[in-house]
Scaffold this active site. Structure first.
Site, mmCIF file in Angstrom:
data_model
loop_
_atom_site.group_PDB
_atom_site.id
_atom_site.type_symbol
_atom_site.label_atom_id
_atom_site.label_comp_id
_atom_site.label_asym_id
_atom_site.label_seq_id
_atom_site.Cartn_x
_atom_site.Cartn_y
_atom_site.Cartn_z
ATOM 1 N N ASP A 1 0.723 -1.434 0.005
ATOM 2 C CA ASP A 1 0.017 0.017 0.100
ATOM 3 C C ASP A 1 0.719 1.446 0.137
ATOM 4 O O ASP A 1 0.613 2.295 0.865
ATOM 5 C CB ASP A 1 -0.787 -0.062 1.322
ATOM 6 C CG ASP A 1 -1.714 -1.211 1.335
ATOM 7 O OD1 ASP A 1 -2.158 -1.523 0.182
ATOM 8 O OD2 ASP A 1 -2.226 -1.502 2.392
ATOM 9 N N GLU B 1 -10.525 0.055 -4.431
ATOM 10 C CA GLU B 1 -10.319 0.392 -3.093
ATOM 11 C C GLU B 1 -8.986 1.186 -3.344
ATOM 12 O O GLU B 1 -8.404 1.531 -4.070
ATOM 13 C CB GLU B 1 -10.140 -0.620 -2.391
ATOM 14 C CG GLU B 1 -9.223 -1.648 -2.762
ATOM 15 C CD GLU B 1 -9.179 -2.967 -2.032
ATOM 16 O OE1 GLU B 1 -9.906 -3.338 -1.106
ATOM 17 O OE2 GLU B 1 -8.165 -4.003 -2.559
#
Length: 333
Positions: free
Chosen positions: A46, A206
């Protein structure tokens, strides 16, 4: 009883290029003005990245591990070294200390980092993935990247947040899964100041990050589990947004590339740091060039099939200088 350790080489192939890995540290810098991917080998999930003057800062997710939300720094986006941990420990639930249960895989998810008016801001969500946890968003603020960091826990749960500061100084969080929302922040950015507005609906996305480039708003989101990176753009922060697949790469694993972030060099060039799910190895982080075509940031290079895929070896970013090879620490000795 004597124990002997033997250095066992591991062969990893990437598109007919074979690299020899041993117990020595992986170094992406080829030493000739080029680099090879990934620039961060191991579990660096991430990623979000910013540039502050001549320095780049990248933050990754660390879940339940403490200290948490590791930040590394670089001068050239290729050579990285440790900078800071915004989170020393999680005091909000005794289960982080294995007291009354456990919160394995909880903690910080989908970290986001921005620099605004002399301060560093780090945001992340703590998911509601255990019985009795409600989930929330946290904002950590510091004057210097080394800290000290001050954490504020929001009552709201802003899943996979992307922090964004507009030209007028107003702050927002882009967040959500499948449906993406924009939530405005108070003037001090330490609380929510208004209702969340749904700007994207029914998309398999997302991990959003948000930017304003040449007057347009961009939401940069991965399509979960498909190896595609999708970009949405609009003339208004609240939409309507149009979309385009700006990268698709599943060559190395079935999951392929996933969450990523854009960053601009001083000379105006754009680059992307994006993770690739490598199964047991973890989520490695790749450095990819960005080519702007018709106002869309296309990531990597165009393949024979027409997809934009990641590069293996490529010329290093033009940061105006050459810097020594550095790597994040691999031991605490």
């Amino acid at each position: 009883m004597a124990i002997f350790f033997i250095e066992i080489p591991v062969i990893i192939s990437q598109e007919n290029n074979t690299y020899l890995l041993t117990s020595n540290v992986w170094t992406p810098d080829n030493g000739d003005g080029t680099y090879k991917n990934p620039v961060l080998w191991g579990d660096w999930p991430d990623p979000d990245v910013i540039r502050v003057d001549d320095d780049f800062y990248l933050i990754t997710t660390s879940m339940h591990y403490m200290p948490g939300s590791p930040i590394v720094k670089s001068k050239d986006l290729v050579n990285w070294e440790f900078a800071s941990y915004p989170i020393e420990r999680y005091d909000e639930d005794p289960r982080f200390d294995m007291n009354g249960g456990e919160l394995y895989l909880n903690g910080s998810w989908a970290n986001t980092i921005r620099y605004h008016k002399g301060k560093f801001y780090v945001g992340f969500c703590t998911p509601k993935n255990k019985e009795g946890t409600t989930g929330h968003f946290s904002m950590c603020v510091a004057d210097n990247i080394e800290g000290p960091w001050q954490r504020t826990i929001f009552p709201e749960f802003l899943y996979d947040p992307g922090l964004f500061f507009d030209d007028d100084g107003k702050g927002y969080i882009a967040h959500g899964q499948t449906d993406i929302y924009i939530t405005p922040l108070a003037d001090d950015y330490l609380s929510v100041s208004g209702k969340s507005v749904k700007v994207i609906e029914g998309e398999p996305v997302e991990g959003s990050h948000m930017y304003k480039i040449n007057g347009k708003y961009y939401i940069f989101s991965p399509s979960a589990g498909t190896g595609s990176q999708i970009c949405f753009r609009s003339d208004n922060i609240y939409g309507p947004y149009e979309k385009k697949v700006v990268m698709h790469d599943q060559r190395n694993t079935q999951w392929g590339i996933h969450q990523g972030a854009l960053v601009q060099l001083k000379n105006g060039d754009w680059w992307c740091l994006i993770m690739e799910d490598r199964d047991p190895i973890g989520r490695t982080t790749r450095l990819e060039p960005v080519t702007w075509i018709d106002g869309w940031p296309m990531i990597g290079e165009k393949s024979k099939t027409g997809d934009w895929i990641g590069v293996t070896n490529f010329k290093k970013p033009d940061v105006g200088n050459t810097y020594p090879i550095t790597n994040p620490a691999t031991t605490d000795e």
